[in-house]
Motif scaffolding. Sequence first.
Motif, PDB file in Angstrom:
ATOM      1  N   LEU A  59      55.967  52.617  55.030  1.00 58.75           N
ATOM      2  CA  LEU A  59      55.387  53.248  56.429  1.00 58.75           C
ATOM      3  C   LEU A  59      54.191  53.809  56.069  1.00 58.75           C
ATOM      4  O   LEU A  59      53.940  54.931  54.981  1.00 58.75           O
ATOM      5  N   ALA A  83      53.123  38.551  60.637  1.00 58.41           N
ATOM      6  CA  ALA A  83      53.292  39.492  61.646  1.00 58.41           C
ATOM      7  C   ALA A  83      54.527  39.425  62.611  1.00 58.41           C
ATOM      8  O   ALA A  83      55.059  38.273  62.738  1.00 58.41           O
ATOM      9  N   PRO A  84      54.876  40.510  63.248  1.00 57.27           N
ATOM     10  CA  PRO A  84      56.299  40.362  64.131  1.00 57.27           C
ATOM     11  C   PRO A  84      55.970  39.192  65.064  1.00 57.27           C
ATOM     12  O   PRO A  84      54.809  39.175  66.010  1.00 57.27           O
ATOM     13  N   PRO A 136      47.176  48.739  62.056  1.00 57.60           N
ATOM     14  CA  PRO A 136      48.162  48.336  62.781  1.00 57.60           C
ATOM     15  C   PRO A 136      48.659  46.841  62.852  1.00 57.60           C
ATOM     16  O   PRO A 136      49.566  46.537  62.641  1.00 57.60           O
ATOM     17  N   THR A 138      50.831  45.403  60.086  1.00 57.48           N
ATOM     18  CA  THR A 138      52.124  45.281  60.053  1.00 57.48           C
ATOM     19  C   THR A 138      52.981  44.054  59.958  1.00 57.48           C
ATOM     20  O   THR A 138      52.532  43.136  60.707  1.00 57.48           O
ATOM     21  N   GLY A 139      54.074  44.117  59.005  1.00 61.20           N
ATOM     22  CA  GLY A 139      54.747  42.729  59.081  1.00 61.20           C
ATOM     23  C   GLY A 139      55.425  42.665  57.736  1.00 61.20           C
ATOM     24  O   GLY A 139      55.456  43.506  56.850  1.00 61.20           O
ATOM     25  N   HIS A 163      58.365  44.737  53.497  1.00 59.93           N
ATOM     26  CA  HIS A 163      58.036  45.305  54.832  1.00 59.93           C
ATOM     27  C   HIS A 163      56.950  46.377  54.723  1.00 59.93           C
ATOM     28  O   HIS A 163      56.896  47.310  54.057  1.00 59.93           O
ATOM     29  N   THR A 175      54.759  48.847  57.615  1.00 60.97           N
ATOM     30  CA  THR A 175      54.464  49.124  59.112  1.00 60.97           C
ATOM     31  C   THR A 175      53.347  50.043  58.904  1.00 60.97           C
ATOM     32  O   THR A 175      53.345  51.111  58.291  1.00 60.97           O
ATOM     33  N   THR A 204      51.285  52.603  61.127  1.00 57.51           N
ATOM     34  CA  THR A 204      51.302  53.171  62.677  1.00 57.51           C
ATOM     35  C   THR A 204      49.896  53.613  63.078  1.00 57.51           C
ATOM     36  O   THR A 204      48.687  53.933  62.037  1.00 57.51           O
TER      37      THR A 204
END
Length: 126
Positions: A11, A40-41, A88, A91-92, A121, A123, A125
């Motif tokens: 993170l 990515a999500p 951001p 992220t993924g 992973h 992340t 922010t």
Amino acid sequence: EVQFEESGGGLVQAGGSLTLSCAASEFSFDEGVIGWFHQAPGKEREGISCINVERGTKYYLDSVKGRFTISSDSAKNKVYLQMNNLRPEDTGVYFCADLDVCSTSGFVMEADFGAWGQGTHVTVTS
């Protein structure tokens, strides 16, 4: 079948950095052609960078060019992805895999590519 293992995710705030590692038992990265992929999500997995270790050829997707650096360490038998100025949208889950071809304009997957590893992973922010 070679099993790749990714690590180094975490993170981080936007603008931060992470270094991902790719390792594999019974596989020599000295002559390897290795790629990093980002999923990515909710999206498909996408190739973002690759390296032909023997030739020194590298490729970067435009979205990561200038921010990410792929490298290899023969002594540790690993390939790395240094990620700076993270956003951001970075992220993924990140995966590495062996490739058939890596050129400055792209890459080609191995025809007999097996299974993906578990990935690591990331992340980011805002």
